[in-house]
Design an enzyme around this catalytic site. Structure first.
Site, PDB file in Angstrom:
ATOM      1  N   LEU A 109       0.852  -1.199   0.000  1.00  0.00           N
ATOM      2  CA  LEU A 109       0.000   0.000   0.000  1.00  0.00           C
ATOM      3  C   LEU A 109       0.889   1.251   0.000  1.00  0.00           C
ATOM      4  CD1 LEU A 109      -3.149   0.311   0.054  1.00  0.00           C
ATOM      5  CD2 LEU A 109      -2.871   1.069   2.412  1.00  0.00           C
ATOM      6  N   ILE A 131       1.528   3.529  -5.419  1.00  0.00           N
ATOM      7  CA  ILE A 131       0.643   2.924  -6.406  1.00  0.00           C
ATOM      8  C   ILE A 131      -0.519   2.208  -5.726  1.00  0.00           C
ATOM      9  CG2 ILE A 131       0.483   1.167  -8.219  1.00  0.00           C
ATOM     10  CD1 ILE A 131       3.449   1.847  -8.880  1.00  0.00           C
ATOM     11  N   SER A 135       1.229  -4.880   3.993  1.00  0.00           N
ATOM     12  CA  SER A 135       2.347  -3.974   3.782  1.00  0.00           C
ATOM     13  C   SER A 135       3.377  -4.260   4.857  1.00  0.00           C
ATOM     14  CB  SER A 135       1.867  -2.521   3.854  1.00  0.00           C
ATOM     15  OG  SER A 135       2.732  -1.656   3.158  1.00  0.00           O
ATOM     16  N   ARG A 136       4.539  -3.641   4.738  1.00  0.00           N
ATOM     17  CA  ARG A 136       5.585  -3.889   5.741  1.00  0.00           C
ATOM     18  C   ARG A 136       5.136  -3.483   7.136  1.00  0.00           C
ATOM     19  NH1 ARG A 136      10.475  -1.222   2.376  1.00  0.00           N
ATOM     20  NH2 ARG A 136       8.717   0.139   1.898  1.00  0.00           N
ATOM     21  N   VAL A 151       1.033  -5.370 -11.313  1.00  0.00           N
ATOM     22  CA  VAL A 151       1.695  -4.214 -11.936  1.00  0.00           C
ATOM     23  C   VAL A 151       2.957  -3.870 -11.147  1.00  0.00           C
ATOM     24  CG1 VAL A 151      -0.359  -3.213 -13.014  1.00  0.00           C
ATOM     25  CG2 VAL A 151       0.204  -2.619 -10.635  1.00  0.00           C
ATOM     26  N   GLY A 152       3.422  -4.812 -10.324  1.00  0.00           N
ATOM     27  CA  GLY A 152       4.646  -4.604  -9.545  1.00  0.00           C
ATOM     28  C   GLY A 152       5.856  -5.042 -10.350  1.00  0.00           C
ATOM     29  N   ARG A 153       6.352  -6.226 -10.045  1.00  0.00           N
ATOM     30  CA  ARG A 153       7.444  -6.835 -10.801  1.00  0.00           C
ATOM     31  C   ARG A 153       7.122  -8.314 -10.978  1.00  0.00           C
ATOM     32  NH1 ARG A 153       8.605  -2.412 -11.937  1.00  0.00           N
ATOM     33  NH2 ARG A 153      10.604  -1.311 -11.774  1.00  0.00           N
ATOM     34  N   GLU A 198      11.105 -11.239 -18.526  1.00  0.00           N
ATOM     35  CA  GLU A 198      10.762 -10.355 -19.649  1.00  0.00           C
ATOM     36  C   GLU A 198      11.924 -10.227 -20.630  1.00  0.00           C
ATOM     37  OE1 GLU A 198       9.509  -6.625 -18.012  1.00  0.00           O
ATOM     38  OE2 GLU A 198       7.933  -7.549 -16.822  1.00  0.00           O
ATOM     39  N   HIS A 250       4.577  -4.770 -20.105  1.00  0.00           N
ATOM     40  CA  HIS A 250       5.193  -3.907 -19.088  1.00  0.00           C
ATOM     41  C   HIS A 250       5.067  -2.425 -19.490  1.00  0.00           C
ATOM     42  CE1 HIS A 250       8.510  -3.777 -15.771  1.00  0.00           C
ATOM     43  NE2 HIS A 250       7.672  -2.765 -15.679  1.00  0.00           N
ATOM     44  N   ALA A 306       2.388  -0.355 -17.918  1.00  0.00           N
ATOM     45  CA  ALA A 306       1.409   0.273 -17.031  1.00  0.00           C
ATOM     46  C   ALA A 306       1.739   1.729 -16.739  1.00  0.00           C
ATOM     47  CB  ALA A 306       1.292  -0.508 -15.725  1.00  0.00           C
TER      48      ALA A 306
END
Length: 319
Positions: free
Chosen positions: A159, A162, A181-182, A237-239, A268, A286, A288
């Protein structure tokens, strides 16, 4: 007339952002381009990089401890994006090298795109487009029903800039937001789950918006997908490597999850062939974050950081 010597900028890659604005960069900086040289990169840096103080890279041009040793004058590493997983941050910290990214300029467009991927998967927009284009509508008649977005339980992994923007957009659709989240964020009203499996168990849809680190590599594994269940959808949409891609393919092919919207992949530009025939999967290359407006903002942020650096002023978007 005195000739003004432009500050040197070493460019690795090159990033797409640099290719779009190369002429503008070149009016302000003397650009060093190892990718255009017949010399191996190591020899090029030993020959031309000894006085370089600033470097521009991107996600596919790693800045390793070995590379940093070849650049004794380096003081600034910039990445033409948000993610910094390609940069050896501990080594930069040890050497006193500052690291800069593009800040928040790509977050809005990435959040828009993430929601777009979800709507596409749920309402079968791309699949419907293919159905019409191949002439199947008059032959086979009605197309299969989609799924409503409103009221869905949405879990967001990460969170940050993005993820929080994705959450706000989905709230407008009437979705119920939870997150992992962390740390728990006291500023948001959403339910917090310290464990990703718990988040998946309580979600219909899982958005991957976190950074790639050693801790998040394959964070979305078989256990998480099992917890998400047969009706679950994943949007990434991260990695790519945040998801165990081989497990994801297996779950999708075997119908163990309902669908996926994927803008990033583990290797990729290679994408698993098994995904190509699945109408419940939307795949994009890739892109976004990539809009004309965001690129222009990112260019301005990078130039502002470089001008601040070479003027001994505080950096604009330090990591």
């Amino acid at each position: 007339m005195d000739i003004v010597k432009l500050p040197e900028l070493l460019v690795l890659g090159p990033p797409i952002l640099f290719k779009v604005y190369e002429r503008e960069f070149s009016t302000k900086f003397h650009i060093l381009k190892p990718y255009e040289s017949p010399l191996p990169t190591e020899i090029y840096l030993q020959t031309h990089g000894q006085s370089v103080r600033a470097l521009l890279c991107y996600g596919k041009s790693p800045v390793t401890a070995q590379m940093l040793r070849l650049l004794p004058s380096l003081q600034l590493v910039m990445t033409a994006g948000t993610g910094v997983n390609q940069i050896d941050l501990p080594e930069c910290r040890r050497l006193g090298i500052s690291v800069v990214n593009t800040g928040d300029v790509f977050s809005e467009d990435t959040a828009d795109y993430a929601v777009g991927l979800l709507i596409d998967v749920l309402r079968k927009i791309s699949a419907g487009d293919r159905h019409v284009r191949r002439g199947a509508w008059p032959v086979h008649g009605d197309f299969s029903l989609g799924v409503k977005l409103g009221g869905k339980q949405v879990g967001i992994v990460g969170l940050g800039n993005i993820g929080s923007k994705v959450a706000r957009r989905l709230e407008a659709f009437g979705c119920i937001i939870s997150y992992n989240s962390r740390t728990k964020k006291s500023s948001v009203p959403y339910s917090f789950y310290p464990n990703v499996c718990e988040l998946a168990l309580n979600s219909n849809i899982l958005f991957i918006c976190c950074s790639l680190t050693e801790q998040t590599r394959h964070l979305i594994n078989k256990d998480v997908m099992t917890a998400l269940g047969k009706d679950g959808i994943i949007v990434n949409v991260g990695r790519g490597p945040i998801i165990d891609e081989s497990e994801l393919v297996k779950f999708l092919v075997e119908g163990e999850i309902a669908g996926a919207g994927l803008d990033v992949f583990e290797n990729e530009p290679t994408v698993p062939k098994e995904l190509f025939g699945l109408d419940n999967v939307v795949i994009t290359p890739h892109r976004a974050a990539f809009t004309q407006q965001a690129f222009f903002e990112a260019f301005n942020v990078l130039v502002a950081n470089l001008e601040a650096f070479f003027s001994n002023k505080p950096l604009i978007t330090p990591v």
